[in-house]
Design an enzyme around this catalytic site. Structure first.
Site: not given
Lengths: 337, 337
Positions: A219, A110, A105, A54-57
């Site tokens: 998250h 995922d 991960k 996911g994005s945001g990391h």
């Protein structure tokens, strides 16, 4: 919550364009996808390395695309697994004929989507291997996982697998090297503030003015417990004790570590925390050979930090020190031990 | 407000120790001082470069100590000028016999204390020159300055002066190069949230849930006006229009730019903002030859960003691209223009 954005639904698309514009010597976007791929030429016999999530990391994972780390990074929507077709695009971009290692991960979405993509790649005749990173010692199962979560220790997997691949090692050896890292790395983090997913515009949880959450994931999922905010030194002790117990770390052992900011932690605070980490290693007589401090695996606008400790076995130090050039990698070396 | 700290009164001391521990190949602390100095050997004939200012702006300034930038960085208390005796220690550490350039951001306290330190250095026979950076186009005078404030454009001054010094240029030439940068660089920033000085534990100002402050400095001092939060694209337009007007930027000119996070801005948002900046440059037909995106000059835990634009004249591009190795410098290059 206030965000620096245009259309919230375009955040991933816009950010990928911004990254490519800012780092054109490293990154190119595979047209029509959410995949960032290496710009510079690669040897035809090199094993490809793909990661994503996911994005945001950010800077994960696009920031690790480049010489000596990833060949392609696949970005999902914020805190959402990339879809199998996007992962397949990443595999195609990373494939130079010697096979592709997928660094995943451990989150249910995922793992599932990378598996499907692996099957799709096999249908195209692309050989792949997968490793699943599960470095977070905080919780055994969580909101989004069976087993432990994968967090910032993943950066060490990228680096060592990437260096092995760059050296010309075959796919199985690159996978084995990555597995060795996963076997020897542990992480744990905490949050002083929650994070806010842009589309939700509400924090993922709430903390009062004197509360923090220990064992938080990346998250905004729950950690192990809430407690009153403690001094940095006590947090370092608490986390490192848990990590060292789980690793069965012994005096005299060599380690690498990442002191990772979660996104909204000022660097001056991270530096204070680093001092406490240094003192803890000194007290327990563990040798930090390789130290990284900065933002490596974030959780949007969360304030907090995580620590990752890797026991250095075999040739790991050599691969950590191997040449590497990506937007977010910073060589970290202890010269004096 | 929650902070990751031990004793609040030790924040600068602790953070300097943490930085030296994390970056031992670059930084050493001059014993008993708040000065970080270069580790690696320097030529005896090299002009020294010293910068500094209040803490809370990390990675400024310690992060710019190393090959091709600063020889020493002097850290004051949070948002407080370093004292003349500390600046003198920095000058001594940077002096190799060819004189020392002092790079000062235009704040009344900094200017005064660097001047006193310069006098003290003269008494010791150390030749110095001073340049004062005043790149912030937002306000003419402010809470802490007569004239314009110095903000993130200072990083370009460090880089170009540092490269000139490394090339063996004499003190007057290094100073002239720095003055050329100051003459051609402009910056402006905004805040989505205030910042909180650790000792105060109260935000330096307040903003409602839909408000932002334009033209903010790097100390939580007031900007030009408050407004409703706007999309990133409109903020890029507003800031770049003001910068370009002030610089009298013309189509076809080459520029360098810094897209700088203020401390608590997630990288994914900074990347979105970068895309908007790229589009603006494209529209006005200005050529970004050199782009940097990340946290270069922060304001503790403030969310927001600043933009700095440098008109590239003379040999500036060469000095920007010259070899450089410090904890916080990232080479940024546009290959395609």
């Amino acid at each position: 919550m206030k965000k620096l954005l245009d259309q919230v639904e375009n955040i991933v698309d816009d950010a990928l364009d911004g990254l490519v514009w800012a780092f054109p010597q490293y990154l190119q976007r595979v047209p029509g996808t959410h995949v960032l791929a290496r710009v510079e030429p690669k040897g035809a016999s090199k094993v490809g390395i793909v990661s994503g999530g996911g994005s945001g990391h950010e800077p994960a994972h696009g920031g690790y695309v480049g010489y000596g780390m990833l060949d392609a990074a696949v970005a999902g929507e914020v805190f959402t697994s990339p879809t199998p077709d996007q992962i397949l695009e990443g595999i195609r971009a990373a494939n130079h004929g010697a096979g592709v290692l997928l660094v995943v991960k451990n989150y249910t979405g995922d793992v599932m989507n990378f598996e499907i993509a692996q099957d799709l790649a096999a249908e195209e005749g692309i050989q792949t291997q997968t490793v699943v990173v599960n470095d977070d010692v905080a919780v055994e199962d969580s909101l989004y996982t069976t087993g432990r979560r994968g967090i910032a220790g993943t950066i060490f997997v990228h680096k060592i697998a990437g260096a092995l691949a760059e050296s010309g090692a075959p796919l199985e050896s690159v996978r084995d090297g990555a597995e060795q890292v996963i076997h020897n790395v542990r992480s744990m983090g905490f949050a002083l503030t929650p994070c806010t997913v842009p589309a939700a515009m509400q924090p993922s949880f709430t903390l009062t003015d004197d509360e923090m959450e220990m064992g938080i994931g990346i998250h905004g999922e729950p950690g192990t417990h809430r407690q009153k905010v403690k001094p940095a030194r006590e947090l370092a002790d608490e986390i490192l004790h848990q990590i060292a117990s789980d690793l069965a770390l012994k005096p005299g052992e060599d380690i690498a570590c990442i002191i990772n900011g979660m996104g909204a932690t000022p660097l001056v605070e991270l530096a204070v925390f680093a001092k406490d980490v240094a003192q803890w290693f000194h007290q327990v007589q563990v040798n930090p050979k390789f130290v990284m401090m900065g933002e490596y695996m974030t959780s949007l606008d969360m304030a907090g930090a995580s620590l990752s400790v890797l026991r250095l076995t075999g040739d790991m130090t050599q691969w950590l020190l191997a040449a590497c050039d990506t937007p977010a990698w910073r060589q970290g070396v202890r010269h004096d031990q």
